[in-house]
Each structure stands twice: as C-alpha cells, then as structure tokens.
Enzyme design. Structure first.
Site, PDB file in Angstrom:
ATOM      1  CG  ASP A  44      85.031  20.454 -30.459  1.00 20.19           C
ATOM      2  OD1 ASP A  44      84.691  19.282 -30.237  1.00 20.19           O
ATOM      3  OD2 ASP A  44      84.570  21.137 -31.388  1.00 20.19           O
ATOM      4  CB  THR A 155      88.586  21.699 -33.695  1.00 24.89           C
ATOM      5  OG1 THR A 155      89.414  21.313 -32.592  1.00 24.89           O
ATOM      6  CG2 THR A 155      88.129  20.472 -34.443  1.00 24.89           C
TER       7      THR A 155
END
Length: 259
Positions: A44, A155
């Site tokens: 990510d 995130t």
C-alpha cells in the site's frame, strides 16, 4: 495496451512475481506519458508513493500486491492475470484532499494532499484551542493538534493511530484529535467544507502528506475535497468488492462519530 511499471528498487518482497512480470509482460514503456495503465508492484505504501508522483498524468493505477494487507491492490499470482484491455477493469475514482490555509499575516493558499494533513506545533506538549465548524454545527476542542485523512490515506498514519479505515467512493473525510481529551475522531461526508479556527501562544503549522510540504504560522484551515481526482483499477472478475468490502467491514464494526 502499454504499461508503465512503478516499484521501489530496494523492495525485495515477492521478487519472483516481480521478475516474471518484467519478463513476460509485453509493451512495457519507459515513460508514464506513453502508458495506458500504471502497474504498481509493492504494498500500500508503494501505491501511495506512485499516486503522489504520477497522479497528474491521469492514467489509472493497477496495483499488484507484493506486500501484506494490500487494501489498494489486486491479489494476483502470475503475469497472465494482468489485463490486456482497460475494459477488463473496474475503477474507483478518488478526489484529493484540499486545504485553504490562512496564515497569521493573512496570506491565503490552497493546497492538495493525497494522504493527510496534520495541524500541530513543534512542541506538542503545548495545547492548541481549535474550533471546528461545518454549516451550523460546531465543536470546540483543545489538544496537541489534528490529523485529517482521506479514505486512501486512512491506511497509513490514521490506521497506525487506531483510526477506522474509511471505505472509498463515499467522499469521506476523517478527523482525529491528537491528545484532545474526550474528543477522539469523527468521520464526515463532504457536502460542505470544514472550517478549523486555531489559537495558540506559539506558531502552529500544517504538514502535508507526512512532511512533503509544510505551511508555517497558520490561524485557519478550511478542509474539503479537490476537483482533481485519480483512479485505482481492479480486476472486473473480482470487482472492487475485495478492496471496498474489507474497508467497509472494518468501518461498520464501529461507526465513527460525525458532527
């Protein structure tokens, strides 16, 4: 279809899959301007870096998960699963965060962010008085500062601070207090900008995307969403459900407070 590959050279995770993609994927180009799709190899964090560097090209990002959770990525096992036509993909369109910042000497600037904004002081032991307002709703709080995140940015630092990861496609903005006593977090849908007035004896600054940029000596920040957007691409056979449902499940287990 032409592909541009983005990766971190020192990231050795899942190196076998990366090598196969480089060897077997045709039409790899050396400049993003020549690409129809940007292939991001990593986790990510790598995807967030790619968006930072390349979102202005207006080319979709297709992430290949070589990391752990992979909320922003596709779980594929071989180069053959990478699509050959854009029509094979589903897309999530996300706006950038936007802040209109007013400094103590009344200079006004508008700034975009991919991940988040942080309002703070150099000495976080000293409190800031903050008034948040959205339409006719207000909150007055005191603390070390605020973390303001996009869905994509949730995130990162937001998740590390135990914030709920926000589902995409809903124009959500998250605000987390930093040492703000009873105030913890709120998540609000962007239908109006959020105005944040600040008071402190010492200068307050705004950090953009983890110190990529800083605005010093601020007194007011208006938070909203930018008209600038980017697209994340996902395999149609899985749809966007893998990415979206993981976030939605985590988010709805304990809905965050709104205004």
């Amino acid at each position: 279809m032409n592909y541009y590959i983005y990766e971190h050279e020192n990231d050795v995770r899942n190196s076998e899959l990366k090598q196969q993609i480089h060897q077997k994927l045709y039409h790899i180009v050396t400049e993003p301007t020549q690409a129809d799709l940007i292939i991001v190899l990593g986790g990510d964090g790598t995807m967030l870096d790619a968006i930072h560097e390349l979102h202005s090209y207006n080319i979709p990002f297709f992430g290949v998960n070589c990391g752990t959770l992979g909320f922003l990525l596709n779980a594929i096992r071989s180069p053959e699963e990478i699509p050959h036509h854009l029509e094979e993909l589903e897309y999530i369109t996300e706006p950038l965060l936007q802040a209109t910042v007013t400094t103590k000497d009344d200079r006004v600037s508008t700034i975009q962010a991919i991940n988040d904004f942080v309002i703070a002081k150099l000495d976080r032991k000293e409190w800031i008085s903050m008034k948040l307002s959205k339409g006719d709703k207000e909150k007055a709080i005191q603390g070390s500062g605020l973390l303001i995140t996009s869905a994509i940015g949730s995130t990162g630092t937001w998740a590390n601070e135990r914030g709920l990861m926000l589902p995409t496609g809903n124009n959500l903005i998250g605000i987390m207090g930093l040492s703000t006593g009873p105030f913890s977090t709120l998540v609000t849908k962007h239908d109006k900008d959020i105005s944040i007035s600040l008071e402190s004896r010492r200068p307050i600054h705004l950090d953009i995307d983890t110190n990529r940029m800083t605005v010093e000596n601020i007194k007011k920040v208006d938070i909203g969403l930018s008209p600038k957007t980017y697209q994340l691409a996902f395999l149609s056979k899985a749809g966007t459900s893998h990415f979206h449902n993981k976030r939605l499940e985590l988010f709805t287990k304990k809905m965050a407070q709104d205004f």
